[in-house]
Design a protein around this motif. Structure first.
Motif, PDB file in Angstrom:
ATOM      1  N   SER A 164     -10.676 -22.293  -0.990  1.00 31.76           N
ATOM      2  CA  SER A 164      -9.435 -22.581  -0.274  1.00 31.76           C
ATOM      3  C   SER A 164      -9.650 -22.820   1.216  1.00 31.76           C
ATOM      4  O   SER A 164      -8.711 -23.169   1.931  1.00 31.76           O
ATOM      5  N   GLY A 165     -10.850 -22.568   1.694  1.00 31.26           N
ATOM      6  CA  GLY A 165     -11.141 -22.779   3.112  1.00 31.26           C
ATOM      7  C   GLY A 165     -10.498 -21.757   4.024  1.00 31.26           C
ATOM      8  O   GLY A 165     -10.104 -22.085   5.143  1.00 31.26           O
ATOM      9  N   VAL A 166     -10.380 -20.505   3.548  1.00 33.41           N
ATOM     10  CA  VAL A 166      -9.801 -19.433   4.368  1.00 33.41           C
ATOM     11  C   VAL A 166     -10.746 -18.235   4.353  1.00 33.41           C
ATOM     12  O   VAL A 166     -11.686 -18.182   3.566  1.00 33.41           O
ATOM     13  N   THR A 167     -10.472 -17.251   5.209  1.00 32.49           N
ATOM     14  CA  THR A 167     -11.282 -16.044   5.245  1.00 32.49           C
ATOM     15  C   THR A 167     -10.946 -15.159   4.047  1.00 32.49           C
ATOM     16  O   THR A 167      -9.881 -15.288   3.437  1.00 32.49           O
ATOM     17  N   GLU A 168     -11.845 -14.245   3.747  1.00 33.57           N
ATOM     18  CA  GLU A 168     -11.578 -13.294   2.662  1.00 33.57           C
ATOM     19  C   GLU A 168     -10.379 -12.413   2.992  1.00 33.57           C
ATOM     20  O   GLU A 168      -9.624 -12.027   2.096  1.00 33.57           O
ATOM     21  N   GLN A 169     -10.200 -12.082   4.264  1.00 28.33           N
ATOM     22  CA  GLN A 169      -9.046 -11.262   4.665  1.00 28.33           C
ATOM     23  C   GLN A 169      -7.744 -11.993   4.386  1.00 28.33           C
ATOM     24  O   GLN A 169      -6.785 -11.412   3.880  1.00 28.33           O
ATOM     25  N   THR A 170      -7.708 -13.275   4.733  1.00 27.60           N
ATOM     26  CA  THR A 170      -6.511 -14.069   4.452  1.00 27.60           C
ATOM     27  C   THR A 170      -6.273 -14.146   2.947  1.00 27.60           C
ATOM     28  O   THR A 170      -5.144 -13.971   2.476  1.00 27.60           O
ATOM     29  N   MET A 171      -7.346 -14.373   2.191  1.00 23.94           N
ATOM     30  CA  MET A 171      -7.209 -14.461   0.738  1.00 23.94           C
ATOM     31  C   MET A 171      -6.718 -13.138   0.169  1.00 23.94           C
ATOM     32  O   MET A 171      -5.920 -13.119  -0.767  1.00 23.94           O
ATOM     33  N   SER A 172      -7.157 -12.037   0.740  1.00 26.28           N
ATOM     34  CA  SER A 172      -6.706 -10.731   0.268  1.00 26.28           C
ATOM     35  C   SER A 172      -5.188 -10.600   0.386  1.00 26.28           C
ATOM     36  O   SER A 172      -4.522 -10.117  -0.534  1.00 26.28           O
ATOM     37  N   ARG A 173      -4.630 -11.060   1.490  1.00 25.04           N
ATOM     38  CA  ARG A 173      -3.170 -11.001   1.683  1.00 25.04           C
ATOM     39  C   ARG A 173      -2.451 -11.927   0.693  1.00 25.04           C
ATOM     40  O   ARG A 173      -1.420 -11.566   0.128  1.00 25.04           O
ATOM     41  N   VAL A 174      -2.994 -13.122   0.502  1.00 25.65           N
ATOM     42  CA  VAL A 174      -2.394 -14.068  -0.445  1.00 25.65           C
ATOM     43  C   VAL A 174      -2.395 -13.464  -1.853  1.00 25.65           C
ATOM     44  O   VAL A 174      -1.386 -13.487  -2.558  1.00 25.65           O
ATOM     45  N   LEU A 175      -3.528 -12.885  -2.234  1.00 22.75           N
ATOM     46  CA  LEU A 175      -3.646 -12.311  -3.584  1.00 22.75           C
ATOM     47  C   LEU A 175      -2.752 -11.095  -3.786  1.00 22.75           C
ATOM     48  O   LEU A 175      -2.190 -10.908  -4.866  1.00 22.75           O
ATOM     49  N   ALA A 176      -2.601 -10.279  -2.748  1.00 24.23           N
ATOM     50  CA  ALA A 176      -1.730  -9.101  -2.867  1.00 24.23           C
ATOM     51  C   ALA A 176      -0.300  -9.539  -3.186  1.00 24.23           C
ATOM     52  O   ALA A 176       0.356  -8.962  -4.064  1.00 24.23           O
ATOM     53  N   ARG A 177       0.166 -10.557  -2.506  1.00 27.88           N
ATOM     54  CA  ARG A 177       1.525 -11.066  -2.751  1.00 27.88           C
ATOM     55  C   ARG A 177       1.629 -11.648  -4.160  1.00 27.88           C
ATOM     56  O   ARG A 177       2.612 -11.418  -4.876  1.00 27.88           O
ATOM     57  N   MET A 178       0.605 -12.391  -4.575  1.00 28.98           N
ATOM     58  CA  MET A 178       0.630 -13.018  -5.898  1.00 28.98           C
ATOM     59  C   MET A 178       0.552 -11.972  -7.005  1.00 28.98           C
ATOM     60  O   MET A 178       1.162 -12.141  -8.059  1.00 28.98           O
ATOM     61  N   GLU A 179      -0.173 -10.915  -6.748  1.00 23.58           N
ATOM     62  CA  GLU A 179      -0.263  -9.835  -7.729  1.00 23.58           C
ATOM     63  C   GLU A 179       1.097  -9.139  -7.875  1.00 23.58           C
ATOM     64  O   GLU A 179       1.540  -8.862  -8.986  1.00 23.58           O
ATOM     65  N   ARG A 180       1.773  -8.891  -6.752  1.00 21.67           N
ATOM     66  CA  ARG A 180       3.116  -8.279  -6.799  1.00 21.67           C
ATOM     67  C   ARG A 180       4.098  -9.172  -7.561  1.00 21.67           C
ATOM     68  O   ARG A 180       4.994  -8.675  -8.233  1.00 21.67           O
ATOM     69  N   SER A 181       3.915 -10.491  -7.447  1.00 23.93           N
ATOM     70  CA  SER A 181       4.798 -11.439  -8.142  1.00 23.93           C
ATOM     71  C   SER A 181       4.431 -11.597  -9.616  1.00 23.93           C
ATOM     72  O   SER A 181       5.153 -12.255 -10.366  1.00 23.93           O
TER      73      SER A 181
END
Length: 158
Positions: free
Chosen positions: A68-85
């Motif tokens: 995705s061309g982002v940092t692992e920290q950014t991906m962690s936030r994206v994934l946390a939201r997607m997991e909650r959804s």
């Protein structure tokens, strides 16, 4: 008056902006419009791309960040939201318990296909263009978005 003297990045008229500013402004407008559409499913352009990657195969957070061309920290936030959804699950890797495998859920898969309406996406981007202009835009953007070739660098050209 030649083309170069008409370009003015400070002009209120986009017709006078350099190509870089035009492309950046157009991309931001499209991203805003697309994010507004995706918000109905608690998605945005970043999380939609993650779902697209996961449709092919489960991946690690590091692999998703790189794809995705982002940092692992950014991906962690994206994934946390997607997991909650309920769109993805994170499970420990079989061989390395410090790593997690990210997998798309059935809800994530169906949401991706409903939210990713190609016709709607095309219309958002190409409103006001003829079919011929749309195809020309597609070809030009594919060139601009592609990887630069070794002899495309400014230094190689002059």
């Amino acid at each position: 008056m030649d083309e170069e003297s008409r370009l003015d990045p400070a002009s209120p008229d986009p017709a006078h902006w350099p190509v870089g500013r035009l492309l950046s402004s157009a991309a931001r407008r499209v991203e805003r419009d697309w994010n507004a559409h995706l918000a109905a499913w608690d998605l945005n352009h970043a999380s939609q791309a993650v779902l697209a990657h996961l449709l092919r195969a489960p991946m690690s957070q590091r692999e998703l960040a790189a794809a995705s061309g982002v940092t692992e920290q950014t991906m962690s936030r994206v994934l946390a939201r997607m997991e909650r959804s309920g769109y993805v699950t994170r499970t420990p890797h079989d061989d390395d318990r410090r790593r997690h495998v990210i997998t798309i859920t059935d809800a994530g898969r169906s949401t991706f296909f409903v939210a990713s309406d190609r016709e709607l996406a095309e219309t958002m981007v190409t409103r006001g263009l003829t079919p011929e202009e749309t195809e020309q835009l597609r070809r030009l953007l594919a060139v601009v978005a592609g990887e630069p070739q070794p002899d495309d660098s400014p230094a190689a050209q002059g």
